[in-house]
Design an enzyme around this catalytic site. Structure first.
Site, PDB file in Angstrom:
ATOM      1  N   TRP B 321      -3.272   6.238  -7.008  1.00 31.02           N
ATOM      2  CA  TRP B 321      -2.657   5.390  -7.045  1.00 31.02           C
ATOM      3  C   TRP B 321      -2.889   5.186  -8.294  1.00 31.02           C
ATOM      4  O   TRP B 321      -3.390   3.132  -8.156  1.00 31.02           O
ATOM      5  CB  TRP B 321      -3.978   4.519  -5.961  1.00 31.02           C
ATOM      6  N   CYS B 405      -3.699   0.195  -5.594  1.00 33.09           N
ATOM      7  CA  CYS B 405      -3.627   1.168  -4.002  1.00 33.09           C
ATOM      8  C   CYS B 405      -2.113   0.388  -3.797  1.00 33.09           C
ATOM      9  O   CYS B 405      -1.364   1.329  -4.171  1.00 33.09           O
ATOM     10  CB  CYS B 405      -4.485   0.281  -3.209  1.00 33.09           C
ATOM     11  N   CYS B 406      -2.605   0.527  -2.492  1.00 34.22           N
ATOM     12  CA  CYS B 406      -0.537   0.336  -1.467  1.00 34.22           C
ATOM     13  C   CYS B 406      -0.666  -1.011  -1.684  1.00 34.22           C
ATOM     14  O   CYS B 406       1.138  -1.414  -1.862  1.00 34.22           O
ATOM     15  CB  CYS B 406      -1.221   1.662  -0.133  1.00 34.22           C
ATOM     16  N   GLY B 717       1.615   3.688   2.032  1.00 34.89           N
ATOM     17  CA  GLY B 717       1.100   3.236   0.616  1.00 34.89           C
ATOM     18  C   GLY B 717       1.310   3.593  -0.351  1.00 34.89           C
ATOM     19  O   GLY B 717       0.673   3.081  -1.484  1.00 34.89           O
TER      20      GLY B 717
END
Lengths: 239, 742
Positions: B321, B405-406, B717
């Protein structure tokens, strides 16, 4: 109204991003039908005009952004012309335009005319080019289609003609010539003649419904073939 | 050379204020992508080498090599290169590309198991070093209560960062490029001086120690850069240096920490300012600018962490990520889109589709039309990017936030997050029906209550009352568990360098999460609108349900079901807020599963919605597979009803559609996709992953991975290389709803 199903994203049934409503009930029995579950009202669900309008209007933000509207398909939407007319008028007030996807196999009553005139555009199927072939493969009448086409062009209602191309049935240039002869007199009122490929995605439904599938051994029309015929069709109508 | 020559001056000159610098100096771009350049021969050569390494890594079971002799830190390794002389942007995590580092600070056993799983052994030297050292993991387990251990063991709380780094931080790495390290160190010294004048309460003592740790590691970064021949004490003087400095700052954080999802932030428009200045000075061409971005992205695609197979079970595809956010609108009404936003997206063509970096487009109704269309085209072509609603986030976070991250938004350098994985909501319902017992093992997990009787139709009100009790219990336990985790993480695995690129006094967000929202929603709807009768098993607990009749399902824009989902998120969030957090963090909530929906499903018994024991949940906030019967937009509308106000850590939704259902050709598809995004986000929806592909293609890829070696798809995500998923997860992805109406 008797509704078969709703499809909130129908990107290919008319211009722009569309919401499609499939109305139940159809006068025809086309051999290549991919929605045999819309023929009768058995599997239909009853909705009020307001309920349907509410569903459609929930997707207004997408339709506005995508320059689209709602498409009424089926089955044969003009089977329920009375209520359909009210629904179309209601949607019009809310800024949503309607498109009718019809076989043209309904008598041209005043109510049907009202619906057509209230619509932004019409997708009219020209399924087969002669009365004999038309009856043989659909159990319907070609003259009803040409009457409607004549009415649409006289009243300047934007009309797109659609023809399903089935391998071995009408996938030749000779076959297309016969279609073109039917369309020629109305050429100026036709915005587009679109050839749709026969596909086998509806086969499961025949099995589920226990209806005999007359084209069980026919395969889907290859995309290259469709493109080649489309180019030819365009040249015939000089579109 | 004056690093700030020709920049418009402002408050950013005297104090750290990157967004002020951007506002005063960037050039919004409203045009299309026709200016973009393809990859240079150098880039192609380097890419070929990297692709070969990726192939070897896959062939080798997912890990190319592990350096088991050293503990990862900023100065543990000598400089590494893909090919010295060909690299433009320098720096690798270890001495060779894709060789993974051992980082036991968050948990020694975890690091050891990861090594063992791939056939390696941690060196005796590292083992000995850590004999006398408390890791984050040890600290957490010293303090965990029995209730916490049980909830964790039963899989009600899963994926907690108690054995690896918590991650989800975004250092403002742009600061290094703009100011140079000397200036940043001076600012930290000033902060320490100011705090030193206050009374020494616990928080101030901790802040002083934080600053000392940060400073030590910021100085180490200077040395690391020197080893690569760069002097980062001074600000970057041109575009190349700006990219390089920024990357060094990010890389240092990745050497020091193994947290999941330490993202790179909102960097493209910042870098565009340097590129435009170089263009004006005649020292950079468009092709060179693209080459800089291509090379940066190549380096970002090489970032790796050493994980256990269990971790990959939860978060499949070996994700890191490296989320890179771009687009959006400025508070002054100008778009923040620049040419360099296009260049970042264009790397997906020059280097091929990829999961990393996790490119996130911040979508606004007012984004330039040409940019919207370019993004949509990239989605249609690559399935590699995600979209988040800038119009919804800007009022909360201003115009210089980024995504970690998402779906986790935070102000760059001004906010940090205490990551908290997620809680299994359907399991809480089953506990509420089974008197607080785990439905699979029969263990008493929560407070003792009534088991709903065998063969007796469930009463909605009664179920709801019981569910509320257990959700409240769960929420309190969850907050307290998180408090222990982050207390210990600060104590034993503090992110010294990454926090150095934050303000000394930061706002903290504590990010809770839920999984199985659609399963729980439909279960409650079934109990309310249909007849649901529990069936007891031999152990006297409910093992099955008989569900008779139809019930409204989440995903059809039907308020009866959607209101249940709305209520659940609001109720759970309110319950979370009742328990105070460590360091005064603000409670936030996400509806995001990543790929853990498969594992959560495995650990959860049969639910009243008709889902059988062990079957996967839907990912994130998605409706359950196949239950959204009125098409794509009705499904989106259901998700759009969830209120971002109570889910400020994000509401993830993954949208898969076949090319034919979206339009007749790629141009038409791109236009329609823009309309879908505009329509969805105009309702206040938060996030959308977009996949435009056929199920048949996925099945073919599953059977023969060599057919599509780079097949990238969005999951929840983030994106993954489809071939890196386990068979289980491949099947789950294939089972998901593909909107395909023609």
């Amino acid at each position: 109204m008797r509704i078969h199903s709703f499809e909130s994203l129908a990107a290919r049934d008319g211009d722009g991003l569309r919401y499609a409503v499939f109305l139940a009930g159809c006068p025809l029995r086309c051999v290549y039908c991919h929605n045999p579950d819309t023929w009768t009202h058995e599997r239909a669900q009853e909705y009020t005009i307001e309920q349907i309008a509410k569903k459609i209007l929930r997707c207004k933000p997408y339709m506005l952004a995508g320059h689209g509207g709602v498409t009424f398909s089926g089955g044969e939407p003009l089977f329920q012309a009375d209520e359909l007319y009210q629904l179309i008028c209601l949607l019009k007030q809310e800024g949503i335009g309607s498109c009718i996807d019809t076989s043209g196999n309904v008598p041209l009553t005043q109510k049907v005319k009202d619906v057509l005139e209230a619509s932004e555009s019409v997708l009219l199927d020209l399924k087969f080019p002669t009365e004999e072939a038309y009856y043989q493969h659909t159990k319907g009448k070609l003259f009803l289609v040409t009457e409607m086409l004549s009415y649409l062009t006289q009243n300047n209602i934007p009309t797109r003609i659609r023809t399903v191309i089935v391998p071995q049935l009408n996938d030749s240039t000779e076959a297309l010539l016969a279609y073109a002869r039917v369309l020629m007199p109305f050429k100026d009122g036709i915005s587009q003649w679109e050839l749709l490929p026969f596909h086998t995605l509806g086969f499961e439904k025949y099995e589920l419904l226990g209806i005999e599938n007359p084209l069980l051994n026919t395969s889907a029309l290859p995309d290259e073939k469709r493109l080649e015929l489309q180019v030819f069709a365009n040249s015939l109508l000089q579109k | 050379m004056d690093a700030w020559r020709s920049f418009k001056t402002g408050t950013w000159c005297d104090t750290i204020h990157v967004s002020d610098f951007i506002r005063l100096n960037y050039t919004p771009y409203e045009g299309d992508g026709s200016f973009l350049c393809s990859a240079t021969q150098r880039t192609k050569d380097l890419l070929a080498q990297v692709q070969e390494l990726f192939r070897q890594e896959q062939e080798n079971g997912g890990v190319l090599d592990i350096d088991t002799d050293r503990v990862s830190s900023i100065l543990s390794y000598a400089p590494g290169y893909i090919e010295k002389g060909k690299d433009i942007i320098l720096g690798l995590q270890t001495e060779k590309p894709l060789v993974r580092a051992v980082n036991p600070f968050a948990g020694f056993r975890n690091a050891e198991q990861a090594c063992t799983a791939y056939g390696y052994k941690i060196s005796d030297k590292i083992r000995e070093d850590f004999l006398y050292r408390t890791t984050h993991n040890t600290g957490v387990f010293r303090a965990y209560t029995q209730d916490m251990r049980k909830a964790r063991h039963a899989g009600i709380l899963t994926g907690l960062p108690d054995a690896y780094g918590r991650g989800r931080l975004i250092g403002d790495y742009r600061r290094l490029a703009l100011y140079g390290m000397d200036f940043l160190l001076q600012q930290k010294a000033k902060d320490a001086e100011m705090i030193g004048q206050q009374d020494m309460c616990e928080e101030n003592i901790r802040l002083l120690e934080d600053i000392a740790k940060q400073t030590e590691f910021m100085k180490q970064l200077i040395t690391m850069a020197e080893q690569y021949g760069c002097d980062i004490r001074r600000p970057a003087e041109n575009a190349y240096e700006a990219v390089q400095w920024l990357y060094f700052a990010y890389l240092g954080g990745q050497k020091e920490q193994n947290g999941a999802a330490n993202s790179i932030g909102r960097i493209t428009t910042f870098l565009d300012i340097y590129m435009e200045r170089d263009f004006a000075e005649g020292t950079l061409t468009e092709s060179q600018a693209q080459e800089l971005m291509d090379d940066l992205v190549l380096k970002l695609r090489l970032i790796r962490h050493l994980r256990t197979p269990e971790y990959n079970d939860l978060f499949a595809g070996d994700p890191v990520w490296v989320t890179c956010s771009e687009g959006g609108m400025g508070l002054d009404g100008r778009t923040l889109v620049t040419k360099n936003c296009f260049r970042m997206l264009h790397t997906l063509y020059n280097l091929g589709p990829s999961a990393e970096p996790n490119i996130t487009v911040l979508w606004s109704e007012k984004l330039p039309a040409a940019f919207k269309k370019y993004c949509a085209r990239v989605s249609v072509d690559t399935d590699s990017i995600q979209y988040e609603n800038d119009d919804r986030m800007r009022p909360e976070y201003g115009d210089d936030y980024a995504i970690a991250c998402c779906v986790s938004a935070m102000k760059e350098g001004k906010q940090m997050q205490f990551f908290g994985a997620r809680c299994n909501l359907p399991k809480v319902l089953l506990m509420a029906l089974n008197g607080g017992k785990d439905e699979i093992h029969g263990t008493q997990i929560g407070p003792q209550g009534k088991v709903f009787p065998d063969n007796e139709k469930l009463n909605y009100e009664e179920v709801l009352e019981s569910l509320k009790v257990y959700m409240a219990w769960m929420a309190r336990l969850y907050v307290n568990t998180m408090n222990i985790i982050h207390y210990m993480h600060d104590k034993y695995a503090y992110e010294r360098l990454i926090m150095g690129f934050h303000d000394t006094v930061v706002d903290r967000l504590m990010a809770f999460g839920v999984s199985g929202l659609s399963v729980l929603t439909d279960s409650l709807s079934a109990i309310k609108y249909a007849n649901v009768t529990p069936v007891h098993g031999e152990n006297g607990l409910i093992t099955d349900f008989i569900t008779e009749g139809d019930y409204p399902q989440y995903g059809n824009d039907d308020d009866r079901a959607d209101e249940i989902a709305q209520w659940l998120t609001e109720f759970f969030y309110q319950e979370l807020c009742k328990t105070p957090t460590y360091r005064g963090a603000k409670h936030t909530l996400s509806i995001l599963t990543i790929t853990s929906n498969v594992v959560y499903g495995k650990k959860t018994g049969t639910t009243p919605d008709g889902r059988k024991a062990g079957e996967p949940f839907a990912p994130g906030a998605n409706p359950m597979h196949g239950r959204d019967k009125e098409g794509a937009l009705a499904s989106l509308n259901s998700v759009a009803k969830l209120d971002y106000a109570c889910c400020q850590d994000g509401i993830s939704n993954t949208f898969s559609i076949t090319p034919d259902a979206l339009g007749c050709d790629d141009d038409d598809r791109s236009e329609k996709l823009v309309a879908v995004l505009d329509g969805y986000f105009s309702q206040g929806a938060h996030h959308l992953n977009v996949n435009v592909l056929n199920r048949e293609k996925l099945i073919a890829a599953m059977e023969d991975p060599t057919l599509y070696p780079n097949l990238t798809i969005r999951v929840s995500g983030y994106a993954v290389n489809f071939n890196k998923l386990t068979r289980d997860k491949q099947l789950e992805v294939i089972a998901r709803t593909f909107h395909s109406k023609m």
